[in-house]
Design a protein around this motif. Structure first.
Motif, PDB file in Angstrom:
ATOM      1  N   HIS A  72       0.827  -1.193   0.000  1.00 32.98           N
ATOM      2  CA  HIS A  72       0.000   0.000   0.000  1.00 32.98           C
ATOM      3  C   HIS A  72       0.866   1.249   0.000  1.00 32.98           C
ATOM      4  N   ILE A  73       0.367   2.293  -0.593  1.00 33.59           N
ATOM      5  CA  ILE A  73       1.119   3.529  -0.776  1.00 33.59           C
ATOM      6  C   ILE A  73       1.575   4.128   0.548  1.00 33.59           C
ATOM      7  N   ASP A  74       0.773   3.942   1.602  1.00 35.07           N
ATOM      8  CA  ASP A  74       1.145   4.550   2.887  1.00 35.07           C
ATOM      9  C   ASP A  74       2.378   3.898   3.502  1.00 35.07           C
ATOM     10  N   GLY A  75       2.823   2.788   2.921  1.00 37.43           N
ATOM     11  CA  GLY A  75       4.090   2.201   3.329  1.00 37.43           C
ATOM     12  C   GLY A  75       4.061   1.333   4.562  1.00 37.43           C
ATOM     13  N   ASN A  76       2.887   0.818   4.948  1.00 27.77           N
ATOM     14  CA  ASN A  76       2.914  -0.071   6.103  1.00 27.77           C
ATOM     15  C   ASN A  76       2.016  -1.291   5.985  1.00 27.77           C
ATOM     16  N   ASP A  77       1.254  -1.450   4.939  1.00 26.52           N
ATOM     17  CA  ASP A  77       0.426  -2.632   4.729  1.00 26.52           C
ATOM     18  C   ASP A  77       0.941  -3.394   3.516  1.00 26.52           C
ATOM     19  N   GLY A  78       1.244  -4.669   3.714  1.00 28.96           N
ATOM     20  CA  GLY A  78       1.684  -5.504   2.612  1.00 28.96           C
ATOM     21  C   GLY A  78       0.846  -6.763   2.543  1.00 28.96           C
ATOM     22  N   TYR A  79       0.732  -7.323   1.348  1.00 25.92           N
ATOM     23  CA  TYR A  79      -0.048  -8.542   1.131  1.00 25.92           C
ATOM     24  C   TYR A  79       0.730  -9.478   0.221  1.00 25.92           C
ATOM     25  N   LEU A  80       0.880 -10.725   0.642  1.00 28.00           N
ATOM     26  CA  LEU A  80       1.441 -11.784  -0.191  1.00 28.00           C
ATOM     27  C   LEU A  80       0.270 -12.629  -0.682  1.00 28.00           C
ATOM     28  N   TYR A  81       0.195 -12.883  -1.975  1.00 25.10           N
ATOM     29  CA  TYR A  81      -0.876 -13.705  -2.536  1.00 25.10           C
ATOM     30  C   TYR A  81      -0.283 -14.992  -3.081  1.00 25.10           C
ATOM     31  N   MET A  82      -0.947 -16.104  -2.788  1.00 26.76           N
ATOM     32  CA  MET A  82      -0.479 -17.407  -3.248  1.00 26.76           C
ATOM     33  C   MET A  82      -1.630 -18.159  -3.902  1.00 26.76           C
ATOM     34  N   TYR A  83      -1.299 -18.902  -4.954  1.00 28.38           N
ATOM     35  CA  TYR A  83      -2.276 -19.635  -5.729  1.00 28.38           C
ATOM     36  C   TYR A  83      -1.935 -21.122  -5.706  1.00 28.38           C
ATOM     37  N   GLY A  84      -2.953 -21.960  -5.759  1.00 31.73           N
ATOM     38  CA  GLY A  84      -2.742 -23.391  -5.809  1.00 31.73           C
ATOM     39  C   GLY A  84      -4.051 -24.116  -5.621  1.00 31.73           C
ATOM     40  N   PRO A  85      -4.055 -25.413  -5.836  1.00 28.34           N
ATOM     41  CA  PRO A  85      -5.300 -26.172  -5.717  1.00 28.34           C
ATOM     42  C   PRO A  85      -5.736 -26.430  -4.272  1.00 28.34           C
ATOM     43  N   ASP A  86      -4.800 -26.387  -3.319  1.00 29.26           N
ATOM     44  CA  ASP A  86      -5.127 -26.745  -1.939  1.00 29.26           C
ATOM     45  C   ASP A  86      -4.447 -25.786  -0.959  1.00 29.26           C
ATOM     46  N   PRO A  87      -5.222 -24.890  -0.331  1.00 27.07           N
ATOM     47  CA  PRO A  87      -4.613 -23.918   0.578  1.00 27.07           C
ATOM     48  C   PRO A  87      -3.953 -24.552   1.797  1.00 27.07           C
ATOM     49  N   ASP A  88      -4.452 -25.699   2.244  1.00 22.75           N
ATOM     50  CA  ASP A  88      -3.844 -26.359   3.406  1.00 22.75           C
ATOM     51  C   ASP A  88      -2.455 -26.889   3.070  1.00 22.75           C
ATOM     52  N   ARG A  89      -2.312 -27.537   1.921  1.00 25.30           N
ATOM     53  CA  ARG A  89      -0.996 -28.038   1.500  1.00 25.30           C
ATOM     54  C   ARG A  89      -0.030 -26.879   1.270  1.00 25.30           C
ATOM     55  N   LEU A  90      -0.540 -25.804   0.688  1.00 28.39           N
ATOM     56  CA  LEU A  90       0.273 -24.621   0.446  1.00 28.39           C
ATOM     57  C   LEU A  90       0.776 -24.051   1.769  1.00 28.39           C
ATOM     58  N   TYR A  91      -0.086 -23.968   2.767  1.00 31.05           N
ATOM     59  CA  TYR A  91       0.336 -23.424   4.061  1.00 31.05           C
ATOM     60  C   TYR A  91       1.358 -24.325   4.740  1.00 31.05           C
ATOM     61  N   VAL A  92       1.193 -25.628   4.626  1.00 33.18           N
ATOM     62  CA  VAL A  92       2.168 -26.547   5.218  1.00 33.18           C
ATOM     63  C   VAL A  92       3.561 -26.264   4.646  1.00 33.18           C
ATOM     64  N   VAL A  93       3.637 -25.989   3.359  1.00 38.19           N
ATOM     65  CA  VAL A  93       4.922 -25.744   2.706  1.00 38.19           C
ATOM     66  C   VAL A  93       5.523 -24.405   3.131  1.00 38.19           C
ATOM     67  N   VAL A  94       4.703 -23.363   3.258  1.00 35.85           N
ATOM     68  CA  VAL A  94       5.245 -22.027   3.516  1.00 35.85           C
ATOM     69  C   VAL A  94       5.251 -21.626   4.988  1.00 35.85           C
ATOM     70  N   SER A  95       4.568 -22.365   5.839  1.00 33.19           N
ATOM     71  CA  SER A  95       4.420 -21.938   7.235  1.00 33.19           C
ATOM     72  C   SER A  95       5.756 -21.795   7.962  1.00 33.19           C
ATOM     73  N   THR A  96       6.671 -22.709   7.772  1.00 32.45           N
ATOM     74  CA  THR A  96       7.969 -22.624   8.438  1.00 32.45           C
ATOM     75  C   THR A  96       8.725 -21.364   8.003  1.00 32.45           C
ATOM     76  N   ILE A  97       8.656 -21.045   6.729  1.00 33.51           N
ATOM     77  CA  ILE A  97       9.334 -19.860   6.215  1.00 33.51           C
ATOM     78  C   ILE A  97       8.690 -18.600   6.784  1.00 33.51           C
ATOM     79  N   LEU A  98       7.366 -18.562   6.795  1.00 32.86           N
ATOM     80  CA  LEU A  98       6.674 -17.397   7.334  1.00 32.86           C
ATOM     81  C   LEU A  98       6.994 -17.202   8.812  1.00 32.86           C
ATOM     82  N   LYS A  99       6.946 -18.284   9.571  1.00 30.18           N
ATOM     83  CA  LYS A  99       7.193 -18.199  11.014  1.00 30.18           C
ATOM     84  C   LYS A  99       8.639 -17.827  11.334  1.00 30.18           C
TER      85      LYS A  99
END
Length: 128
Positions: A72-99
């Motif tokens: 966002h232009i105000d410089g403090n809100d960011g959003y990461l968007y991810m695509y795939g067939p299964d959001p649960d499997r996607l989260y399992v893969v990225v959760s360690t990196i995010l945490k």
């Protein structure tokens, strides 16, 4: 006769190109997972590094793809968007990196399961 051969060759190329394009998997109409996080403009290099790690893990696991990151232009809100067939499997893969990223402390994760959504916060203690 030459015209007919040229036309047939052209028609074959068009048909082959069309079938190859239709065989590629289509991106879902919307993201299946979104991560909303706070940041400062000085954090952008760290965010780019995080994106590279996420993209690599998602590709390696073949669970989808990382979409565009929205700032966002105000410089403090960011959003990461991810695509795939299964959001649960996607989260399992990225959760360690995010945490593992201090940028993602208290980030809000939204997973779309069709019409139903699931939203939760990544806490500093590493839980959920």
């Amino acid at each position: 006769m030459l015209r007919r051969k040229v036309f047939v060759t052209f028609l074959c190329m068009v048909l082959l190109a069309g079938s190859a394009a239709s065989e590629q998997p289509q991106r879902p109409p919307g993201p299946v997972m979104m991560v909303h996080f706070d940041y400062y403009p000085k954090d952008r290099p760290r965010i780019r590094s995080l994106e590279q790690r996420l993209e690599s893990a998602i590709k390696r696991a073949r669970v989808g793809e990382l979409g565009e990151t929205e700032f966002h232009i105000d410089g403090n809100d960011g959003y990461l968007y991810m695509y795939g067939p299964d959001p649960d499997r996607l989260y399992v893969v990225v959760s360690t990196i995010l945490k593992s990223s201090s940028l993602m402390i208290d980030a809000e994760v939204t997973k779309w399961h069709g019409p139903r959504t699931e939203t939760f916060v990544i806490h500093p203690d590493g839980k959920r």
